[in-house]
Design an enzyme around this catalytic site. Structure first.
Site, PDB file in Angstrom:
ATOM      1  N   HIS A 148      -4.564 -33.463  17.506  1.00  0.00           N
ATOM      2  CA  HIS A 148      -3.411 -34.281  17.911  1.00  0.00           C
ATOM      3  C   HIS A 148      -2.265 -33.414  18.413  1.00  0.00           C
ATOM      4  CE1 HIS A 148      -5.354 -37.867  16.306  1.00  0.00           C
ATOM      5  NE2 HIS A 148      -5.863 -37.007  15.440  1.00  0.00           N
ATOM      6  N   GLU A 187      10.574  -4.610   4.515  1.00  0.00           N
ATOM      7  CA  GLU A 187      10.664  -6.024   4.118  1.00  0.00           C
ATOM      8  C   GLU A 187      10.335  -6.178   2.631  1.00  0.00           C
ATOM      9  OE1 GLU A 187       9.011  -4.854   6.712  1.00  0.00           O
ATOM     10  OE2 GLU A 187       9.099  -6.207   8.450  1.00  0.00           O
ATOM     11  N   LYS A 195       9.379  -0.791  14.427  1.00  0.00           N
ATOM     12  CA  LYS A 195       9.984  -0.411  13.137  1.00  0.00           C
ATOM     13  C   LYS A 195      11.059   0.646  13.348  1.00  0.00           C
ATOM     14  CE  LYS A 195       5.846  -0.998  10.248  1.00  0.00           C
ATOM     15  NZ  LYS A 195       4.856  -0.328   9.420  1.00  0.00           N
ATOM     16  N   GLY A 234      -4.849  -1.783   4.911  1.00  0.00           N
ATOM     17  CA  GLY A 234      -4.021  -2.891   4.436  1.00  0.00           C
ATOM     18  C   GLY A 234      -4.643  -4.256   4.684  1.00  0.00           C
ATOM     19  N   ARG A 235      -5.146  -4.478   5.904  1.00  0.00           N
ATOM     20  CA  ARG A 235      -5.681  -5.813   6.240  1.00  0.00           C
ATOM     21  C   ARG A 235      -7.084  -6.032   5.690  1.00  0.00           C
ATOM     22  NH1 ARG A 235      -4.596  -2.511  10.325  1.00  0.00           N
ATOM     23  NH2 ARG A 235      -6.240  -1.758  11.698  1.00  0.00           N
ATOM     24  N   LYS A 241       0.841  -1.202   0.000  1.00  0.00           N
ATOM     25  CA  LYS A 241       0.000   0.000   0.000  1.00  0.00           C
ATOM     26  C   LYS A 241       0.880   1.258   0.000  1.00  0.00           C
ATOM     27  CE  LYS A 241      -3.437   2.339   2.838  1.00  0.00           C
ATOM     28  NZ  LYS A 241      -4.406   2.268   3.916  1.00  0.00           N
ATOM     29  N   GLU A 295      -4.647  -6.667  14.890  1.00  0.00           N
ATOM     30  CA  GLU A 295      -4.161  -5.340  14.488  1.00  0.00           C
ATOM     31  C   GLU A 295      -5.318  -4.332  14.553  1.00  0.00           C
ATOM     32  OE1 GLU A 295      -0.617  -4.613  11.605  1.00  0.00           O
ATOM     33  OE2 GLU A 295      -2.391  -4.249  10.393  1.00  0.00           O
TER      34      GLU A 295
HETATM   35  O1  F6P Z   1       3.264  -2.655   9.796  1.00  0.00           O
HETATM   36  C1  F6P Z   1       1.931  -2.995   9.685  1.00  0.00           C
HETATM   37  C2  F6P Z   1       1.430  -2.737   8.295  1.00  0.00           C
HETATM   38  O2  F6P Z   1       1.318  -1.371   8.072  1.00  0.00           O
HETATM   39  C3  F6P Z   1       0.099  -3.428   8.069  1.00  0.00           C
HETATM   40  O3  F6P Z   1      -0.970  -2.725   8.557  1.00  0.00           O
HETATM   41  C4  F6P Z   1       0.114  -3.603   6.590  1.00  0.00           C
HETATM   42  O4  F6P Z   1      -0.822  -4.547   6.156  1.00  0.00           O
HETATM   43  C5  F6P Z   1       1.545  -4.039   6.375  1.00  0.00           C
HETATM   44  O5  F6P Z   1       2.287  -3.279   7.307  1.00  0.00           O
HETATM   45  C6  F6P Z   1       2.082  -3.849   4.994  1.00  0.00           C
HETATM   46  O6  F6P Z   1       2.025  -2.505   4.588  1.00  0.00           O
HETATM   47  P1  F6P Z   1       2.209  -2.100   3.075  1.00  0.00           P
HETATM   48  O7  F6P Z   1       1.117  -2.701   2.284  1.00  0.00           O
HETATM   49  O8  F6P Z   1       2.168  -0.602   3.062  1.00  0.00           O
HETATM   50  O9  F6P Z   1       3.556  -2.606   2.621  1.00  0.00           O
END
Ligand code: F6P
Length: 531
Positions: free
Chosen positions: A369, A200, A497, A252-253, A194, A338
């Site tokens: 199990h 990452e 972060k 995002g979620r 987003k 979240e």
């Molecule tokens: O760090 C949490 C977060 O902002 C989530 O809410 C989001 O889904 C995820 O990181 C990834 O964010 P992006 O889509 O901006 O890379």
């Protein structure tokens, strides 16, 4: 509000709810949305408790806030944003207005572009340097990974497109493993972010570009991007024709319904993806129209509130007896924790009740199990949420599916009924006697009286999957409104972060002075061992 519920709980908490569960209760404490049935008869909620819970929904203004959300009001107050993932599945295109502008034309145009691109990739009209695309690598994390990754697994029986892989972790083991299995000349890389700044994702995207550049002359031509950041995607070198944008009113979620769902669309095709959207839309309509007693999102929410905020059970287990939903618990961990893992209300006050629960789980029968021992005989009560389909997709193995269903229903029955000492004695009376019989029998007692709910549906097809995801989204919304929190921000992820950014130079060798002794000691140990 809460006091009335707490007093009611005090009067019923020692009752064995099994005694309530006759066929009339099974009807009364079940509700249906389309062909999906939610049964909460195996809980200690009775008609009085339910009335108090519905009262809570009314007093906290759930209906008004729901309508405001669908209408595009800026209910995400801490970020000044509307919350409109529902617009992404508003397939009829009814106007939805944000800041005086109808957002639907742009939503439908983006869906149309996604469908054309997906059709081109799937047919070979768009290809890689080495020919038709065989593999798609979705690079994203959190909401830009968990939704499509869960969906790709859930709808595996509907795959007829390229293979889809998901890379999320900054641990190089993740991307190395995926890239090893792909041919760069026939791979499409989708960078899903987003913000297009997530460390990452951007690190993995650069790694993938370098990998592709070793074989492919124009690696950026085999990249697509899903993002709100036009600048970021352009700076990365991805042509605007393969950038699928969305607005900041999609959290995002909550984003798998729009461009973030592209990898799922590539796997199952645009028609099946539309069926998924239609399922979500059907749940939206149900949520807006059904009275509380028949409203599945509201019912899931009040059961959740009863167990967590009233009874004090801190966790809930999500147990899909549907192996294709094996990533549902992980997906719900982000969606629920979240969204509702907050201790401060929208007004900036400390919450007077518990925040949302810890959500965890695994598919049945595997969990049986592993951790069900604790669910049945541990000292803490863990409310369980079962999901089960009438049919799988393996017609020739239907008898095996029946065994799966029998196990699911047996677990909720066992949790409710338990086994008392007399019955336990009977189980071992032929082997032991006297004090040893008592000792052995005690180990075989199941306290029972442990609550569970069951969501049952005919088959996990794209439409049903859409219903399920939207159901949980709205449940989170209702619980958030009742708690008075903002379910749509996530400030709690920021501190880690910031500290990771500050630690990067230290793990690379800079002086660790100023860090606490424990952190500095761990850096030292890891550096001595090859960091
Ligand atoms: O760090 C949490 C977060 O902002 C989530 O809410 C989001 O889904 C995820 O990181 C990834 O964010 P992006 O889509 O901006 O890379």
């Amino acid at each position: 509000m809460w006091n009335a519920l707490r007093s009611h709980f005090e009067t019923v908490k020692d009752r064995r709810f099994e005694t309530l569960v006759d066929t009339a209760r099974a009807e009364d404490f079940s509700a249906q949305a389309g062909d999906m049935r939610f049964d909460y008869a195996k809980t200690n909620i009775d008609a009085d408790g339910r009335a108090l819970l519905f009262d809570l929904l009314d007093k906290t203004g759930v209906a008004e806030k729901r309508d405001a959300m669908f209408a595009g009001a800026k209910i995400n107050e801490t970020e000044g944003r509307a919350v409109l993932h529902t617009a992404l599945r508003n397939l009829d295109g009814q106007p939805v207005v944000v800041d005086g502008e109808n957002v639907m034309p742009e939503v439908l145009e983006t869906l149309d572009r996604m469908e054309k691109f997906a059709a081109d990739v799937r047919s070979g009209a768009y290809s890689g340097q080495g020919g038709k695309i065989t593999d798609v690598v979705n690079i994203g994390i959190g909401g830009s990974d968990l939704g499509p990754a869960m969906g790709a697994l859930a709808l595996r029986p509907y795959h007829d497109g390229p293979r889809c892989h998901f890379v999320s972790n900054v641990d190089p083991a993740d991307i190395a493993d995926v890239l090893r299995s792909c041919d760069p000349a026939t791979t499409l890389v989708i960078v899903a972010s987003k913000t297009f700044t997530t460390i990452e994702t951007m690190t993995n995207a650069r790694t993938a570009k370098a990998w592709m550049g070793e074989t492919v002359t124009d690696p950026a031509a085999q990249f697509a991007a899903l993002s709100t950041s036009e600048q970021g995607t352009a700076d990365f070198g991805i042509d605007a024709s393969r950038v699928f944008g969305f607005e900041d009113w999609v959290g995002g979620r909550y984003s798998m319904w729009g461009p973030i769902g592209l990898s799922l669309m590539l796997a199952i095709g645009p028609d099946a993806f539309r069926a998924f959207l239609k399922g979500g839309q059907a749940m939206d309509q149900h949520f807006q129209a059904a009275p509380w007693a028949e409203n599945l999102p509201a019912l899931l929410a009040v059961v959740g509130i009863w167990h967590n905020q009233v009874c004090g059970h801190a966790t809930r287990a999500v147990l899909p007896y549907d192996n294709n939903l094996s990533r549902l618990p992980a997906y719900l961990q982000q969606l629920e924790m979240e969204s509702n893992g907050k201790g401060v209300s929208m007004d900036g006050e400390d919450l007077s009740v518990n925040s949302g629960p810890v959500v965890w789980g695994e598919p049945g029968t595997n969990g049986q199990h592993a951790f069900y021992q604790l669910i049945h005989q541990g000292t803490r009560v863990i409310p369980c949420e079962f999901l089960v389909a009438a049919r799988g997709h393996e017609d020739d193995l239907h008898h095996q599916h029946q065994l799966l269903v029998a196990n699911c229903l047996a677990q909720s029955e066992a949790l409710m009924k338990g086994r008392d000492l007399d019955e336990a004695r009977g189980k071992v009376a032929d082997k032991f006697e006297g004090a040893e019989l008592e000792r052995q029998a005690k180990h075989r007692v199941f306290p029972g009286n442990r609550p569970s709910t069951t969501l049952a549906y005919p088959q996990l097809d794209p439409f049903t999957f859409g219903q399920i995801v939207a159901l949980y989204e709205h449940r989170v919304f209702v619980e958030g409104v009742v708690l008075g929190i903002n379910s749509y921000d996530q400030w709690g992820v920021e501190l880690g972060k910031e500290l990771a950014t500050a630690l990067q130079p230290i793990v690379e060798g800079a002086n660790a002075s100023g860090k606490d002794g424990s952190t500095a000691g761990l850096v030292g140990f890891l550096q001595t061992n090859g960091l």
